[in-house]
Design a protein around this motif. Structure first.
Motif, PDB file in Angstrom:
ATOM      1  N   PHE A   1      28.399 -21.627 -28.417  1.00 14.96           N
ATOM      2  CA  PHE A   1      26.683 -21.872 -29.226  1.00 14.96           C
ATOM      3  C   PHE A   1      25.942 -22.793 -28.323  1.00 14.96           C
ATOM      4  CE2 PHE A   1      29.505 -20.320 -32.398  1.00 14.96           C
ATOM      5  CZ  PHE A   1      28.978 -19.795 -33.356  1.00 14.96           C
ATOM      6  N   GLY A   2      24.263 -22.929 -28.431  1.00 15.82           N
ATOM      7  CA  GLY A   2      23.514 -23.757 -28.314  1.00 15.82           C
ATOM      8  C   GLY A   2      22.200 -24.001 -29.281  1.00 15.82           C
ATOM      9  N   PHE A   3      21.777 -25.025 -29.464  1.00 20.32           N
ATOM     10  CA  PHE A   3      20.945 -25.100 -30.511  1.00 20.32           C
ATOM     11  C   PHE A   3      19.679 -26.258 -30.432  1.00 20.32           C
ATOM     12  CE2 PHE A   3      20.060 -29.062 -33.394  1.00 20.32           C
ATOM     13  CZ  PHE A   3      19.369 -27.763 -34.399  1.00 20.32           C
ATOM     14  N   GLY A   4      18.872 -26.068 -30.042  1.00 24.36           N
ATOM     15  CA  GLY A   4      17.901 -26.804 -30.113  1.00 24.36           C
ATOM     16  C   GLY A   4      15.845 -26.314 -31.510  1.00 24.36           C
ATOM     17  N   TYR A   5      15.069 -26.355 -30.143  1.00 23.13           N
ATOM     18  CA  TYR A   5      14.019 -26.534 -31.598  1.00 23.13           C
ATOM     19  C   TYR A   5      12.872 -25.848 -30.129  1.00 23.13           C
ATOM     20  CZ  TYR A   5       9.728 -28.588 -33.090  1.00 23.13           C
ATOM     21  OH  TYR A   5       8.441 -28.772 -33.778  1.00 23.13           O
TER      22      TYR A   5
ATOM     23  N   VAL B   1      17.560 -28.726 -23.359  1.00 26.93           N
ATOM     24  CA  VAL B   1      16.143 -29.883 -22.659  1.00 26.93           C
ATOM     25  C   VAL B   1      15.336 -29.348 -22.848  1.00 26.93           C
ATOM     26  CG1 VAL B   1      15.941 -31.090 -20.725  1.00 26.93           C
ATOM     27  CG2 VAL B   1      18.398 -30.780 -21.412  1.00 26.93           C
ATOM     28  N   ASP B   2      14.120 -30.125 -23.121  1.00 26.22           N
ATOM     29  CA  ASP B   2      12.663 -29.914 -22.551  1.00 26.22           C
ATOM     30  C   ASP B   2      12.459 -27.967 -23.953  1.00 26.22           C
ATOM     31  OD1 ASP B   2      10.026 -29.850 -22.996  1.00 26.22           O
ATOM     32  OD2 ASP B   2      10.556 -29.465 -21.160  1.00 26.22           O
ATOM     33  N   GLY B   3      12.983 -27.919 -24.814  1.00 27.63           N
ATOM     34  CA  GLY B   3      12.612 -26.510 -25.343  1.00 27.63           C
ATOM     35  C   GLY B   3      13.933 -25.566 -24.497  1.00 27.63           C
ATOM     36  N   LYS B   4      14.640 -25.626 -23.922  1.00 27.15           N
ATOM     37  CA  LYS B   4      15.728 -24.732 -23.109  1.00 27.15           C
ATOM     38  C   LYS B   4      16.809 -24.980 -23.279  1.00 27.15           C
ATOM     39  CE  LYS B   4      11.997 -24.184 -19.218  1.00 27.15           C
ATOM     40  NZ  LYS B   4      11.603 -24.978 -19.869  1.00 27.15           N
ATOM     41  N   LEU B   5      17.951 -24.335 -23.849  1.00 28.81           N
ATOM     42  CA  LEU B   5      19.152 -24.204 -23.356  1.00 28.81           C
ATOM     43  C   LEU B   5      19.992 -23.510 -22.281  1.00 28.81           C
ATOM     44  CD1 LEU B   5      19.934 -22.800 -27.479  1.00 28.81           C
ATOM     45  CD2 LEU B   5      19.636 -24.987 -26.807  1.00 28.81           C
TER      46      LEU B   5
ATOM     47  N   SER C   1      35.117 -20.950  -7.400  1.00 26.19           N
ATOM     48  CA  SER C   1      34.252 -22.193  -7.472  1.00 26.19           C
ATOM     49  C   SER C   1      32.941 -22.769  -7.929  1.00 26.19           C
ATOM     50  CB  SER C   1      34.569 -23.776  -7.644  1.00 26.19           C
ATOM     51  OG  SER C   1      34.507 -24.123  -6.187  1.00 26.19           O
ATOM     52  N   ALA C   2      32.456 -20.529  -8.120  1.00 27.28           N
ATOM     53  CA  ALA C   2      30.640 -20.544  -8.062  1.00 27.28           C
ATOM     54  C   ALA C   2      30.919 -20.858  -9.287  1.00 27.28           C
ATOM     55  CB  ALA C   2      30.671 -19.250  -7.849  1.00 27.28           C
ATOM     56  N   TRP C   3      29.482 -21.168  -8.766  1.00 21.87           N
ATOM     57  CA  TRP C   3      28.588 -22.159 -10.172  1.00 21.87           C
ATOM     58  C   TRP C   3      27.324 -22.412 -10.232  1.00 21.87           C
ATOM     59  CZ3 TRP C   3      27.093 -26.625 -12.479  1.00 21.87           C
ATOM     60  CH2 TRP C   3      26.651 -27.109 -13.205  1.00 21.87           C
ATOM     61  N   SER C   4      26.431 -21.205 -11.587  1.00 19.67           N
ATOM     62  CA  SER C   4      25.038 -21.640 -11.446  1.00 19.67           C
ATOM     63  C   SER C   4      24.969 -22.322 -12.365  1.00 19.67           C
ATOM     64  CB  SER C   4      24.541 -20.177 -11.273  1.00 19.67           C
ATOM     65  OG  SER C   4      24.953 -19.380 -12.151  1.00 19.67           O
ATOM     66  N   ILE C   5      23.415 -21.806 -13.391  1.00 21.23           N
ATOM     67  CA  ILE C   5      22.915 -22.757 -14.085  1.00 21.23           C
ATOM     68  C   ILE C   5      21.752 -21.596 -14.493  1.00 21.23           C
ATOM     69  CG2 ILE C   5      21.974 -25.327 -15.635  1.00 21.23           C
ATOM     70  CD1 ILE C   5      23.060 -26.565 -13.112  1.00 21.23           C
ATOM     71  N   VAL C   6      21.874 -21.508 -15.850  1.00 24.84           N
ATOM     72  CA  VAL C   6      21.112 -20.448 -16.482  1.00 24.84           C
ATOM     73  C   VAL C   6      20.474 -21.240 -17.496  1.00 24.84           C
ATOM     74  CG1 VAL C   6      21.035 -18.212 -17.528  1.00 24.84           C
ATOM     75  CG2 VAL C   6      22.388 -18.053 -15.489  1.00 24.84           C
ATOM     76  N   ALA C   7      18.695 -21.059 -17.843  1.00 23.63           N
ATOM     77  CA  ALA C   7      17.786 -21.462 -18.987  1.00 23.63           C
ATOM     78  C   ALA C   7      17.901 -21.010 -19.795  1.00 23.63           C
ATOM     79  CB  ALA C   7      17.503 -22.541 -18.234  1.00 23.63           C
ATOM     80  N   PHE C   8      17.849 -20.683 -21.209  1.00 26.04           N
ATOM     81  CA  PHE C   8      17.476 -19.932 -22.007  1.00 26.04           C
ATOM     82  C   PHE C   8      16.027 -20.575 -22.001  1.00 26.04           C
ATOM     83  CE2 PHE C   8      16.509 -17.844 -26.576  1.00 26.04           C
ATOM     84  CZ  PHE C   8      16.671 -16.920 -25.964  1.00 26.04           C
ATOM     85  N   ASP C   9      14.635 -20.059 -22.130  1.00 25.26           N
ATOM     86  CA  ASP C   9      13.591 -20.344 -23.412  1.00 25.26           C
ATOM     87  C   ASP C   9      13.576 -20.640 -24.398  1.00 25.26           C
ATOM     88  OD1 ASP C   9      11.155 -20.720 -23.956  1.00 25.26           O
ATOM     89  OD2 ASP C   9      10.439 -21.450 -22.020  1.00 25.26           O
ATOM     90  N   LEU C  10      13.371 -21.594 -25.657  1.00 21.18           N
ATOM     91  CA  LEU C  10      13.578 -20.601 -26.614  1.00 21.18           C
ATOM     92  C   LEU C  10      12.520 -19.834 -27.451  1.00 21.18           C
ATOM     93  CD1 LEU C  10      15.280 -24.105 -27.911  1.00 21.18           C
ATOM     94  CD2 LEU C  10      16.448 -21.839 -27.984  1.00 21.18           C
ATOM     95  N   ALA C  11      10.564 -20.563 -26.905  1.00 16.71           N
ATOM     96  CA  ALA C  11       9.993 -19.437 -26.910  1.00 16.71           C
ATOM     97  C   ALA C  11      10.131 -18.770 -26.466  1.00 16.71           C
ATOM     98  CB  ALA C  11       9.184 -20.663 -27.140  1.00 16.71           C
ATOM     99  N   GLN C  12       9.859 -18.342 -25.287  1.00 12.64           N
ATOM    100  CA  GLN C  12       9.762 -17.148 -24.661  1.00 12.64           C
ATOM    101  C   GLN C  12      11.288 -16.210 -25.040  1.00 12.64           C
ATOM    102  OE1 GLN C  12       6.922 -15.963 -23.309  1.00 12.64           O
ATOM    103  NE2 GLN C  12       6.081 -17.943 -24.143  1.00 12.64           N
ATOM    104  N   GLU C  13      12.119 -16.595 -24.930  1.00 12.20           N
ATOM    105  CA  GLU C  13      13.843 -16.347 -25.919  1.00 12.20           C
ATOM    106  C   GLU C  13      13.826 -15.212 -24.332  1.00 12.20           C
ATOM    107  OE1 GLU C  13      13.524 -13.989 -29.575  1.00 12.20           O
ATOM    108  OE2 GLU C  13      13.559 -15.483 -30.601  1.00 12.20           O
ATOM    109  N   MET C  14      14.222 -16.469 -23.233  1.00 10.44           N
ATOM    110  CA  MET C  14      14.265 -15.120 -21.625  1.00 10.44           C
ATOM    111  C   MET C  14      15.460 -16.385 -21.225  1.00 10.44           C
ATOM    112  SD  MET C  14      10.664 -13.750 -20.650  1.00 10.44           S
ATOM    113  CE  MET C  14      10.877 -12.816 -19.548  1.00 10.44           C
TER     114      MET C  14
END
Length: 473
Positions: free
Chosen positions: A254-258, A317-321, A333-346
Motif C-alpha cells: 500500500f501507499g498513502f498520500g495527499y 513525497v510531494d504528491g507522489k508515491l 540486485s537490479a533496482w529502480s525507483i518508480v513514482a505514482f502521481d496521485l493527481a494524474q494517476e500515472m
C-alpha cells in the motif's frame, strides 16, 4: 418624674444649688425650663434616671446563661452603663460595596482564529467542550487547514508541537506504541505508550504502518484492507476490503498520500501474484486499485508494467508515491525507483544518483520531506542521499555517511527518520533506535520503556485532520 427628693428646695432662677466634684456650683435650670419639663416629661440627664422615650431603644442585651436566668433585674450600675450607651452618638457602619468587574471585551473573530490556530491539537480537542461556538470553529475545515500549516511550521522548533514517533514492537506481543520525538532526543529515558485503537484487540494479528500524512496514519491490516487513523483525535476510518482473491505466493503493498488538486487523500494498493506465462513458466502480475477518501470506493487502474514492486510500503513525497522496483527480466540486485502521481494517476521512473562504488544495498525512504536513499556498504558505512527536485538528476545530494562500529552481518541502518535542529540523525539499527551526530561522529542510544524491540517506525505530526468525511459513517 424628675427624680428630685423631698430634701431638695426650689430656688429662683440663676441661683447655684448643686456642686460638682471640684466644689464649684452649677446653675439650676430656669423656671421656664422646669415648667416645660413638667408639661413634657422627658428623661433627664441625671445618672439615676431611666430612659423611657420610645424613640430611643435599649442596646441589645446578651442572652443570660442558665445559671443567671433566675436572677433579679440589673442593679443601678448596670442601668447607668446601659444609659451611657443610649446617650452615646450612634456609629454608622459603612458597608463596602463590591465593584463588579467590567465585562470582558469581545475579541474580533479573526483574532480568536489566530490565537486558537497557534495551540497544539490536544489542547484544541479539549476546548471543543467550552462552547458551541468553539466546537463549530475548531471543527471547521478551513480552520483545520490553517492550524495544519501552523503545526508544520512549528513542529521542528517548539516542543509543544513536537511530532510523535509510532513504533511497531513485537515483545512480548505485537503492539503499536508512540512517544514524543522531542523526548527521544532530549531525555535519556522515554515512556512509550500503547496506542489503543480498536483493531489491536486481536493481539495475534500483525499490522504495519503504511505511512503518515498531515497527522493521519495509514495502517495495513492482513493485506486485506487499510485503516486511516488520527492518533491525536482518536478518530479512525476503515476503508472497504480490496476484493483481491488470495493466491499462492501473492502479496499486497500500500501507499498513502495527499492529492492537492482535488484536496483529498488517496490510498494505492498493488496486488502482486504469480501467473503462468504464455511462453511457459510463470511470471508476476501486478494489479492496481486506488481509493479516494471522499469517494470511499476502490477503482481499478491499468496493470503495472514497469517491473515487480518490492514488498515495502510506498513513500509519499510531494504528491507522489514512490516504490523500489525490480525491472522485469532482470536478475541480481537490479533496482529502480518508480513514482505514482496521485493527481494524474500515472507512473514514471525516477532517475538515481551516481552511487560510485559497487557492492551496496539500497533502502528507499523519506527524510525532511525529500525522497531519500540509504546506500549501505556492508560492514563499512552507509551513505544518505536525498532528491531535492523531481526529474533533475543533479538535485541528488549526499548529506553524510554513517560508519558501522561493528560487523552488522545481515543487519544494516534504516533510512533516517528525522534530523533535529542540531543536525543529529535518528534511525533504527538492530531493532533499536540510534541517534548519530554527523559533526562529531558520535552515537547515543535513547532508552524507550515499553518498546525494547523496534520492527519499524514512522513519524507523524499532531493535527485535527479527520479521516472521516462529513456525511460518511
Amino acid at each position: 418624674m424628675t427624680n428630685r427628693t423631698k430634701h431638695h428646695k426650689i430656688h429662683p432662677p440663676n441661683v447655684f444649688t448643686h456642686k460638682n466634684q471640684t466644689g464649684k456650683r452649677i446653675p439650676e435650670m430656669e423656671s421656664e425650663n422646669r415648667e416645660s419639663e413638667a408639661t413634657h416629661p422627658l428623661p433627664t440627664n441625671s445618672k439615676n434616671s431611666r430612659v423611657t422615650d420610645p424613640t430611643l431603644k435599649d442596646p441589645p442585651m446578651s442572652t443570660p446563661s442558665s445559671s443567671s436566668s433566675s436572677s433579679t433585674s440589673p442593679g443601678p450600675s448596670q442601668k447607668r452603663q446601659n444609659n451611657d450607651h443610649n446617650l452615646s452618638p450612634p456609629q454608622t457602619n459603612k458597608k463596602r460595596t463590591k465593584k463588579t468587574p467590567p465585562p470582558l471585551p469581545n475579541l474580533p473573530h479573526e483574532l480568536i482564529i489566530e490565537i486558537l490556530s497557534r495551540l497544539p491539537a490536544k489542547s484544541l480537542i479539549k476546548f471543543r467542550c467550552v462552547s458551541k461556538s468553539f466546537k463549530s470553529l475548531i471543527s471547521n475545515p478551513q480552520f483545520i487547514k490553517t492550524h495544519l500549516e501552523k503545526v508544520k511550521n512549528l513542529s521542528r522548533n517548539d516542543p509543544d508541537f513536537s511530532p510523535e514517533i509510532v513504533i511497531s514492537s513485537s515483545e512480548p506481543l505485537f503492539r503499536l506504541k508512540s512517544c514524543s520525538l522531542y523526548s527521544v532526543y532530549n531525555n535519556p529515558v522515554t515512556d512509550a505508550v500503547v496506542i489503543d485503537y480498536y483493531l489491536l484487540k486481536d493481539i495475534y494479528r500483525y499490522d504495519w504502518v503504511v505511512g503518515s500524512c498531515d497527522g493521519l496514519v495509514c495502517l495495513g491490516i492482513k493485506q486485506d484492507f487499510v485503516v486511516l487513523w488520527n492518533p491525536s483525535t482518536r478518530v479512525f476510518n476503515r476503508l472497504p476490503d480490496l476484493g483481491f482473491a488470495k493466491k499462492l505466493g501473492s502479496y499486497t503493498v500500500f501507499g498513502f498520500g495527499y492529492d492537492s488538486q482535488i484536496d483529498d487523500y488517496k490510498v494505492l494498493a498493488m496486488f502482486c501474484f504469480l501467473t503462468k506465462s504464455v511462453y511457459g513458466g510463470s511470471r508476476y502480475v501486478t494489479r492496481i486499485k486506488v481509493c479516494a477518501l471522499k469517494g470511499e470506493c476502490w477503482r481499478r487502474l491499468e496493470d503495472f508494467g514497469l517491473g515487480l514492486p518490492y514488498d515495502v510500503s510506498g513513500k509519499h513525497v510531494d504528491g507522489k508515491l514512490c516504490w523500489p522496483v525490480m525491472p522485469e527480466g532482470s536478475i541480481g540486485s537490479a533496482w529502480s525507483i518508480v513514482a505514482f502521481d496521485l493527481a494524474q494517476e500515472m507512473f514514471e521512473e525516477v532517475v538515481q544518483p551516481d552511487y560510485g562504488a559497487v557492492g551496496y544495498e539500497r533502502v528507499l525512504g523519506v527524510l525532511q520531506g525529500w525522497l531519500c536513499v540509504m546506500c549501505n556498504y556492508q560492514g563499512v558505512r552507509a551513505d544518505v542521499w536525498v532528491l531535492k527536485e523531481f526529474g533533475v538528476r543533479d538535485s541528488w545530494t549526499k548529506l553524510f555517511s554513517i560508519p558501522y562500529l561493528d560487523d552488522p552481518l545481515w543487519f544494516h541502518y534504516s533510512v533516517p527518520l528525522c534530523i533535529d535542529v542540531g543536525g543529529e540523525v535518528l534511525l533504527e539499527y538492530k531493532s533499536v533506535l540510534v541517534i548519530y551526530n554527523p559533526k562529531h561522529g558520535t552515537f547515543r542510544y535513547p532508552v524507550m520503556n515499553g518498546a525494547s524491540s523496534c520492527i519499524e517506525a514512522d513519524v507523524y505530526i499532531q493535527s485535527l485532520v479527520s479521516p472521516v468525511v462529513d456525511g460518511q459513517v
